[in-house]
Design a protein around this motif. Structure first.
Motif, short mmCIF file in Angstrom:
data_model
loop_
_atom_site.label_atom_id
_atom_site.label_comp_id
_atom_site.label_asym_id
_atom_site.label_seq_id
_atom_site.Cartn_x
_atom_site.Cartn_y
_atom_site.Cartn_z
N ASP A 417 0.73 -1.14 -0.03
CA ASP A 417 -0.04 0.13 0.15
C ASP A 417 0.94 1.32 -0.13
N LEU A 419 0.49 4.82 1.86
CA LEU A 419 -0.11 5.19 3.04
C LEU A 419 -0.18 6.74 2.96
N THR A 480 -5.41 4.41 2.30
CA THR A 480 -4.42 3.62 1.81
C THR A 480 -4.94 3.23 0.47
N THR A 547 7.67 -2.72 4.43
CA THR A 547 6.99 -2.68 5.68
C THR A 547 7.47 -2.65 7.00
N ALA A 620 1.93 1.37 10.77
CA ALA A 620 0.38 1.51 10.22
C ALA A 620 -0.45 0.30 10.94
N TYR A 622 -4.41 -0.70 10.70
CA TYR A 622 -5.75 -0.43 9.89
C TYR A 622 -6.36 -1.93 9.73
#
Length: 622
Positions: A417, A419, A480, A547, A620, A622
């Motif tokens: 993603d 972000l 995102t 990530t 992050a 979510y």
């Protein structure tokens, strides 16, 4: 701490005069004909000032006998003055005023207008002038929100955000006397970072007729102690301004902070109108670890003989620039070549009337008075490119951008993603998030550079579309945008379509492939020009695991941070774990070993520190 005083330009202290009565307005009498502006490309332009109820209360029963104004050119086809209760409605008074010069003009009203019970009143002018001229004149001082408006051919708009000051417009009313000091609005919409010291400049304006000899100031910001200062021995004439620097503020806090300034005890007494003696605003302080990068887009071509020299100039500017830069080079602007992609035709819109190379666009910004986003490199040299970079670096980033992707070498698939977290929302009706694929260090032919010239950070396509993906962003909320792309063994130039043969197939080099994400405004102006400034940009290596966000750790025993769903785990040797949200506010503080905790949806900085070292990771949830 005492205030550091700065007297405004001397000419601002000269009071406007008229044989017909007293001059009233928000501008200084001084003007600069060369500072004329226009808004948009329409030949229909206009300016107006707004007298609010508190000012009209001082003028009830007085007659407006004349209007004074400055225009920036005598080359216009039509000109009319107006008085209106509502800019969206028909004027209550209108009068043609032809044959006026590019200086102060005073036009006596055929029928003087008596100020009655109006709650607000607009006084201004409309004119028709060729787009070659800039007819609208402001005083170039500090502005006042809600009291100055411009017309761009389609709508009236508050001029405060233009930063040109107040329109050079005044009314002439029956002779009168009053003491009235106005605090002008101060603009705090700049780039401030926690941990740094800043000073702010305020300005007062003498709206009355009596000279201002003294006044007191109170000032506060955030949770700081209110500070006071008295000013004496002054002589601010009618329509004069006075500027002063407020006490230095150390921004230990981040986030939204209230700021307020008030004046009182004007000439040792009460002001005639106290409603504009106080101004308040909200200032946003970015967290200390805010990341801001500048996007430099180069325009080049393999057949461009002058481009290698331009590339050297760009490198020279980058070596001298203290900020972070993300480079992308488009093979367009000169003749297209084997590296040109179809989408790059759109980027020709960054030029004015003609295209050329080498050129640069820095954050896709226009320079003052420039009609082209793309700027000549060789003509401006290192110093010119550096000045574009430095200017872009002073503008706040508005957004935090993270590219959280993983690469699977077995399938050559990158997924994850982009972000985007808005710290502050810019003035933009349409926002776009873009994702470029970029390849560095392609060795190919270059005119004046040989057969194995190193082509840097070459644009290889847009994964979110030519102009990006529309971004529906809300302040303080992470959005995102999914990434799913399979990297081919070769990328073929799409500019030439079916005419492109194997010469246009360029092998991809995994070690030199990057993803570049940025957020920008998108607007096409009425004249077809683009208004698309880039606010912030991020770059990651395509083949990396982006990530984790874990800083380099020299020792194995240093703390490590991992994330699974909404659960954060910390291992290794550390004394304390701290968690901050994106405004810099501490949301957790823990000690001990093998710490594990959960977080609600959001974007956070997790820091773990100990004798073996420290680690920070942006996570992050979510």
């Amino acid at each position: 701490m005492s205030l550091s005083l700065m007297l405004a330009v001397a000419s601002a202290a000269v009071a406007a005069t008229s044989k017909l009565g007293t001059c009233i307005g928000y501008c200084v009498d001084r003007f600069d004909r060369g500072s004329g502006v226009r808004f948009g490309s329409s030949e229909n332009q206009g300016l107006a000032i707004k007298l609010t109820k508190d000012k009209l209360d001082l003028l009830r029963g007085k007659q407006i006998k004349a209007v004074r104004f400055v225009i920036g050119t005598s080359n216009y086809d039509a000109f009319s003055l107006f008085i209106s209760k509502d800019l969206a409605a028909d004027p209550v008074y209108i009068q043609d005023a032809e044959g006026r010069a590019a200086t102060w003009n005073e036009v006596a009203l055929t029928t003087p207008y008596t100020i009655g019970d109006e709650q607000e009143l607009y006084i201004g002018y409309n004119l028709t002038a060729s787009s070659a001229y800039s007819p609208l004149i402001f005083d170039q001082q500090a502005g006042m929100a809600g009291k100055a408006f411009y017309y761009n051919g389609s709508a009236w708009t508050d001029a405060f955000s233009s930063s040109y000051g107040m329109p050079s417009i005044q009314i002439v009313v029956d002779q009168m006397s009053l003491t009235d000091l106005t605090v002008k609005d101060f603009n705090v919409n700049d780039y401030y970072i926690a941990g740094n010291s800043y000073t702010y400049t305020a300005e007062v304006f003498n709206f009355g007729t009596e000279a201002i000899k003294s006044f007191d100031v109170t000032f506060s910001i955030g949770n700081g102690q209110e500070q006071k200062q008295s000013f004496t021995g002054l002589n601010i004439a009618q329509a004069g301004t006075y500027s002063f620097t407020l006490p230095e503020y150390l921004s230990n806090e981040s986030g939204d902070l209230p700021i307020e300034l008030a004046v009182s005890n004007i000439n040792g007494s009460t002001d005639a109108s106290e409603t504009d003696n106080t101004v308040s605003n909200t200032i946003f302080i970015y967290p200390a670890d805010v990341r801001k990068s500048v996007l430099l887009e180069g325009f080049t071509g393999q057949s461009c003989p002058n481009c290698p020299t331009g590339h050297v100039y760009i490198e020279g500017a980058l070596e001298r620039f203290s900020g972070d830069v993300v480079e992308v080079f488009h093979h367009i602007g000169y003749y297209p070549d084997t590296l040109t992609m179809e989408e790059e035709s759109y980027y020709l819109g960054f030029y004015g009337e003609s295209t050329y190379a080498p050129a640069v666009a820095v954050n896709r910004l226009y320079g003052e008075g420039e009609s082209s986003i793309a700027k000549d490199v060789n003509g401006n040299g290192i110093a010119g490119v550096l000045s574009y970079l430095n200017y872009a670096n002073t503008i706040q980033p508005y957004f935090n951008i993270d590219i959280a992707t993983k690469y699977d070498p077995a399938t050559r698939r990158v997924s994850g993603d982009v972000l985007v977290y808005p710290y502050v929302m810019p003035q933009a009706d349409t926002l776009m998030v873009s994702l470029f694929l970029v390849q560095d260090s392609i060795r190919m032919f270059q005119s004046s550079g040989g057969s194995k010239y190193l082509h840097r950070y070459t644009y290889r396509g847009s994964l979110f579309g030519t102009i990006g993906m529309r971004a529906n962003l809300e302040r303080g909320k992470i959005e995102t945008y999914p990434v799913d792309y399979v990297l081919p063994e070769k990328i073929k130039s799409t500019y030439f379509g079916a005419a492109a043969d194997e010469r246009f197939e360029i092998p991809t080099d995994l070690d030199n492939m990057y993803l570049v994400a940025f957020v920008s405004k998108y607007q096409v102006n009425s004249d077809g020009s683009l208004d698309c400034p880039v606010y912030n940009v991020a770059k990651v290596k395509l083949s990396a695991d982006n990530t984790t966000g874990i800083s380099d750790v020299e020792a194995q025993a240093a703390p490590a941070i991992s994330l699974s769903g909404n659960r954060v785990s910390v291992s290794g040797a550390y004394d304390r774990v701290e968690v901050y949200d994106m405004s810099g506010r501490a949301v957790k503080s823990l000690s001990g070993q093998a710490v594990e905790f959960t977080l609600p949806d959001g974007l956070y900085i997790v820091r773990a520190a100990g004798a073996a070292g420290s680690t920070s990771r942006k996570v992050a949830v979510y």
